[in-house]
Design a protein around this motif. Structure first.
Motif, PDB file in Angstrom:
ATOM      1  N   ILE A  19      30.950   9.187   1.617  1.00  0.00           N
ATOM      2  CA  ILE A  19      31.995   8.760   0.831  1.00  0.00           C
ATOM      3  C   ILE A  19      31.595  10.086  -0.479  1.00  0.00           C
ATOM      4  O   ILE A  19      30.643  10.441  -0.458  1.00  0.00           O
ATOM      5  CB  ILE A  19      32.024   7.386   0.139  1.00  0.00           C
ATOM      6  CG1 ILE A  19      30.692   7.348  -0.322  1.00  0.00           C
ATOM      7  CG2 ILE A  19      32.394   6.578   1.333  1.00  0.00           C
ATOM      8  CD1 ILE A  19      30.572   5.733  -0.954  1.00  0.00           C
ATOM      9  N   LEU A  28      35.217   6.700  -7.593  1.00  0.00           N
ATOM     10  CA  LEU A  28      34.990   6.678  -6.144  1.00  0.00           C
ATOM     11  C   LEU A  28      36.232   7.730  -5.825  1.00  0.00           C
ATOM     12  O   LEU A  28      37.543   7.325  -5.837  1.00  0.00           O
ATOM     13  CB  LEU A  28      35.284   5.531  -5.373  1.00  0.00           C
ATOM     14  CG  LEU A  28      35.080   5.337  -3.933  1.00  0.00           C
ATOM     15  CD1 LEU A  28      33.803   6.068  -3.398  1.00  0.00           C
ATOM     16  CD2 LEU A  28      35.283   4.309  -3.317  1.00  0.00           C
ATOM     17  N   THR A  30      36.879   8.769  -2.348  1.00  0.00           N
ATOM     18  CA  THR A  30      37.382   8.533  -1.323  1.00  0.00           C
ATOM     19  C   THR A  30      38.090   7.483  -1.156  1.00  0.00           C
ATOM     20  O   THR A  30      38.118   6.498  -1.705  1.00  0.00           O
ATOM     21  CB  THR A  30      36.067   8.465  -0.228  1.00  0.00           C
ATOM     22  OG1 THR A  30      35.167   9.327  -0.257  1.00  0.00           O
ATOM     23  CG2 THR A  30      36.551   8.061   1.319  1.00  0.00           C
ATOM     24  N   ILE A  35      37.285   4.215   4.443  1.00  0.00           N
ATOM     25  CA  ILE A  35      35.991   3.494   4.430  1.00  0.00           C
ATOM     26  C   ILE A  35      35.842   2.736   5.623  1.00  0.00           C
ATOM     27  O   ILE A  35      36.341   1.862   5.641  1.00  0.00           O
ATOM     28  CB  ILE A  35      35.721   3.052   3.008  1.00  0.00           C
ATOM     29  CG1 ILE A  35      35.584   4.267   2.134  1.00  0.00           C
ATOM     30  CG2 ILE A  35      34.121   2.540   3.034  1.00  0.00           C
ATOM     31  CD1 ILE A  35      35.455   3.789   0.500  1.00  0.00           C
TER      32      ILE A  35
END
Length: 242
Positions: A19, A28, A30, A35
């Protein structure tokens, strides 16, 4: 990463998930739907164990002179709930393996010792060579140029070989006689250790004076020959002028 973002990978070796976050690790980057670990959820105790293991290995590299048990106990004390930990023995083993990677194994043969000392090239804080090796005679001397200059320029010099003399006395079975306080042989043997406090130019003459008052004894002659060959003569291993 080139743009400053940070890439993270799963701690499970078999997992290939990565990630991305920004450089401040505040966002974050990603997408959540991308995920997917592909393995069971890692238990908290496994995470705790990995943290302790990594901290121990890092401290081993940073604090090379600190005892491993000290590092190990310090990291365990930092864990809030040690009951979550298991497999402590594996953490200890990994810590020892990490230390072995940065410290050479102890040599077994004299040739290995000589080569290891040459490779390590020990120096003082003044960057002077501190360990000198005679490969032919297999002699290792710990000193520096500054120390030798002090001994040469000082009014008095310390005569080497005291321990070797005592071993020779033990080898010739003169120790019992040496330990006697009122023995003529004991007094004569102890005179030799006083040579260390004489000026280098006086050592040879005093040595022969001691021999002139020695008892007529084969063992005494053997002690005399040993000191003469190793210390007194100019071509000896430890001549008086050193």
């Amino acid at each position: 990463m080139a743009n400053g973002d940070i890439s993270w990978r799963c701690t499970v070796i078999q997992c290939t998930l990565t990630i991305q976050t920004n450089s401040k690790i505040s966002n974050l980057l990603t997408e959540n739907e991308n995920i997917f670990h592909g393995h069971n959820i890692v238990e908290n105790r496994d995470i705790q164990r990995q943290i302790v293991r990594n901290n121990c290995k890092r401290k081993v590299n940073e604090c090379i002179s600190e005892r491993l048990n000290t590092i190990f106990r310090h990291e365990l004390m930092a864990v809030e709930n040690t009951e979550l930990l298991y497999g402590i023995s594996s953490i200890r083993k990994s810590t020892y393996r990490q230390r072995q990677k940065i410290i050479s194994a102890a040599p077994i043969l004299i040739n290995e010792l000589v080569q290891q000392i040459k490779i390590n090239s020990l120096t003082t804080h003044r960057n002077e060579t501190f360990c000198h090796v005679d490969e032919e005679l297999k002699i290792v001397i710990h000193t520096s140029k500054s120390n030798l200059e002090y001994l040469v320029n000082n009014s008095y010099t310390i005569l080497g070989g005291g321990q070797a003399w005592y071993r020779q006395i033990e080898k010739l079975r003169l120790k019992i006689e040496y330990d006697k306080n009122e023995s003529e042989i004991s007094t004569w043997l102890k005179y030799f250790f006083g040579l260390s406090f004489l000026h280098s130019i006086d050592i040879s003459d005093t040595f022969y004076e001691l021999f002139s008052i020695a008892s007529n004894n084969n063992k005494i002659s053997a002690v005399f020959d040993c000191i003469l060959a190793n210390v007194i003569e100019n071509d000896s291993i430890y001549p008086p002028h050193l």
